[in-house]
Scaffold this motif. Structure first.
Motif, short mmCIF file in Angstrom:
data_model
loop_
_atom_site.label_atom_id
_atom_site.label_comp_id
_atom_site.label_asym_id
_atom_site.label_seq_id
_atom_site.Cartn_x
_atom_site.Cartn_y
_atom_site.Cartn_z
N ILE A 1 0.87 -1.17 0.00
CA ILE A 1 0.00 0.00 0.00
C ILE A 1 0.91 1.22 0.00
CG2 ILE A 1 -1.73 1.30 1.28
CD1 ILE A 1 -2.69 -1.42 2.41
N VAL A 2 0.90 1.97 -1.09
CA VAL A 2 1.80 3.11 -1.25
C VAL A 2 1.20 4.32 -0.55
CG1 VAL A 2 2.94 4.62 -2.90
CG2 VAL A 2 2.61 2.19 -3.44
N PRO A 3 1.90 4.91 0.42
CA PRO A 3 1.34 6.07 1.12
C PRO A 3 1.08 7.24 0.18
CG PRO A 3 3.21 5.16 2.32
CD PRO A 3 3.19 4.50 0.97
N ASP A 4 0.01 7.99 0.50
CA ASP A 4 -0.34 9.16 -0.28
C ASP A 4 0.05 10.41 0.50
OD1 ASP A 4 -1.34 10.63 -2.35
OD2 ASP A 4 -3.39 9.86 -2.21
N SER A 5 0.22 11.52 -0.21
CA SER A 5 0.64 12.77 0.44
C SER A 5 -0.52 13.46 1.15
CB SER A 5 1.26 13.71 -0.60
OG SER A 5 0.35 13.96 -1.65
N VAL A 6 -1.74 13.23 0.69
CA VAL A 6 -2.93 13.83 1.29
C VAL A 6 -3.87 12.70 1.70
CG1 VAL A 6 -4.92 15.31 0.93
CG2 VAL A 6 -2.71 15.94 -0.07
N VAL A 7 -4.33 12.73 2.93
CA VAL A 7 -5.23 11.69 3.44
C VAL A 7 -6.52 12.34 3.93
CG1 VAL A 7 -5.56 9.89 5.17
CG2 VAL A 7 -3.32 10.18 4.10
#
Length: 468
Positions: free
Chosen positions: A278-284
């Motif tokens: 699961i690739v982290p996103d910059s905005v959650v």
């Protein structure tokens, strides 16, 4: 074959009509990671050429939120967020028979009609001609019913059943013979009659090799270890489908785990996934729906006037580090967001019933990506104990087994986790109510730290683990 539980349109030899579906569309909510605007006519061709929309269907008693890891993995491989949807079927628990009308429960026809309405909304929203369906456990039976009896074959390209008891949890003429989950019942006999798949739709059936609690030769998982069930690990097999075994997976991991995702992605997209991570996103950004048990049964019916307060907490102590970072009172749709979160922070979600009779304190794993299916279901409180308060840890995307999982409260092994086939997804421990305390809940390599609230017995403390 005309069966009494088939939708009326199917009995007449036609699919469920669009007008019928639109009348029932209110029974489900369109839940995408990002709601896409309805395409204008000039964009329909472009929308149809985009990746096929995928609808994820939960199992018995479950909700859409269990699919977040799977959705995140599709996104991490470049699948468009606005083509990924998870349905909340209103009353997810099966009735005692396929025709019984029981409060807060559903028949196969109820489930298929709700799914049909949801699919119609997805098609209208995306401009696509068809969807792919992916279902866990009972969700696979719902999808098969919709495709075979409910006119769904015209709107579905792929069906993926995951740990679905296609031939029953048992096949016994003397035990609940009318049950939706009995392989000898008239319902499953009709669903499997002739060809077990439907022409024009591609089918994939995922199953475990030996650890699915509902595909066992004995009834140990049902509390009857000496009973022969009449089924085995091959119960989820579908004749005519592509059948894939995922070794070492339990009943939920066969739907929500990394290996399950890899098989789902390849079957739908036609090539292997680039990554299982699961690739982290910059905005959650987080959102979801609050629901509650009703009459002792879990529901996905939106709960209005529930109060959701989000606190950032110290990961080592569970203590709140500042004032609340989000607060919402749900409206008729039950939604509590959107909330812009940090991918590295730990949060406590405080969820209160409208009358404050039950207050849930939910601590979860960190959120690497945005999600619109962070759902909260308010349970009935456990029976109180004098001078004691409880902490519950849950692993809803996988089960717990003593032979493979480490499950501890403050370093002490949790009770009720047995060797062999994993059969439970939670553990409960009681603590003295003399003072508020920090409790470390651990499953394998992950620890979630929570705080107890002994001064108020309405308050339920839960550590929910994201891991599948």
């Amino acid at each position: 074959m005309t069966m009494p539980w088939q939708p009326r349109a199917a009995r007449a030899g036609v699919g469920v009509g669009l007008s019928t579906l639109l009348l029932t569309v209110g029974a489900t909510r369109l839940t995408a990671q990002q709601a896409a605007p309805r395409p204008a006519p000039a964009r329909v061709n472009a929308a149809a050429a985009a990746p096929i929309p995928i609808v994820f269907v939960h199992g018995n008693g479950d909700h859409a939120g269990l699919w977040d890891n799977t959705i995140w993995r599709f996104e991490s491989n470049g699948y468009p967020r606005d083509r990924l949807f998870a349905v909340d079927l209103p009353h997810p628990s099966a009735s005692s028979t396929p025709t019984a009308r029981e409060s807060n429960r559903s028949t196969p026809e109820d489930q298929a009609a709700a799914l049909a309405a949801f699919v119609t909304r997805v098609l209208l929203r995306t401009g696509a001609n068809k969807v792919a369906l992916v279902g866990s456990s009972r969700g696979g039976l719902t999808m098969r019913h919709y495709v075979r009896f409910g006119g769904g074959a015209a709107h579905v390209s792929h069906v993926i059943t995951c740990g679905t008891p296609n031939h029953g949890v048992m096949a016994l003429a003397t035990m609940t013979p009318e049950s939706e989950f009995n392989g000898l019942s008239p319902y499953l006999r009709a669903l499997n009659a002739g060809r077990e798949v439907v022409s024009g739709v591609r089918f994939l059936a995922l199953r475990s090799d030996s650890l699915d609690k509902y595909a066992q030769p004995t009834g140990a998982a049902m509390g009857a270890p000496t009973m022969a069930t009449g089924v085995d690990a091959r119960s989820p097999v579908l004749a005519g489908a592509t059948n894939v075994v995922l070794p070492g997976t339990d009943h939920r991991e066969v739907a929500f785990g990394a290996a399950a995702f890899a098989a789902q992605y390849r079957f739908i997209v036609g090539r292997p996934a680039r990554t299982l991570a699961i690739v982290p996103d910059s905005v959650v950004v987080l959102d979801g729906v609050v629901s509650a048990n009703a009459g002792g049964q879990p529901t996905n019916v939106p709960l209005a006037r529930a109060v959701v307060t989000v606190h950032e907490v110290d990961a080592a102590s569970g203590v709140r580090t500042r004032m609340a970072v989000h607060r919402a009172v749900t409206r008729d749709d039950g939604r509590w967001g959107p909330f812009r979160a940090s991918a590295t922070a730990r949060y406590e979600f405080e969820v209160a019933m409208p009358d404050s009779s039950v207050i849930l304190h939910l601590y979860r794993s960190s959120f690497p990506r945005s999600s619109a299916v962070v759902n909260f279901r308010l349970p009935a409180p456990p029976a109180p104990r004098r001078d004691s308060v409880s902490v519950l840890m849950t692993r809803p995307r996988g089960y717990l087994g003593a032979s493979r999982d480490t499950v501890h409260f403050d370093g002490v092994p949790a009770a009720g986790i047995t060797p062999g086939v994993p059969t439970v997804d939670r553990a409960l421990r009681w603590f003295a109510a003399d003072t508020a305390r920090t409790v470390r809940a651990t499953i394998n390599a992950e620890t979630i730290v929570v705080r107890t609230h002994p001064q108020d017995r309405r308050r339920l403390v839960v550590a929910e683990f994201q891991q599948e």
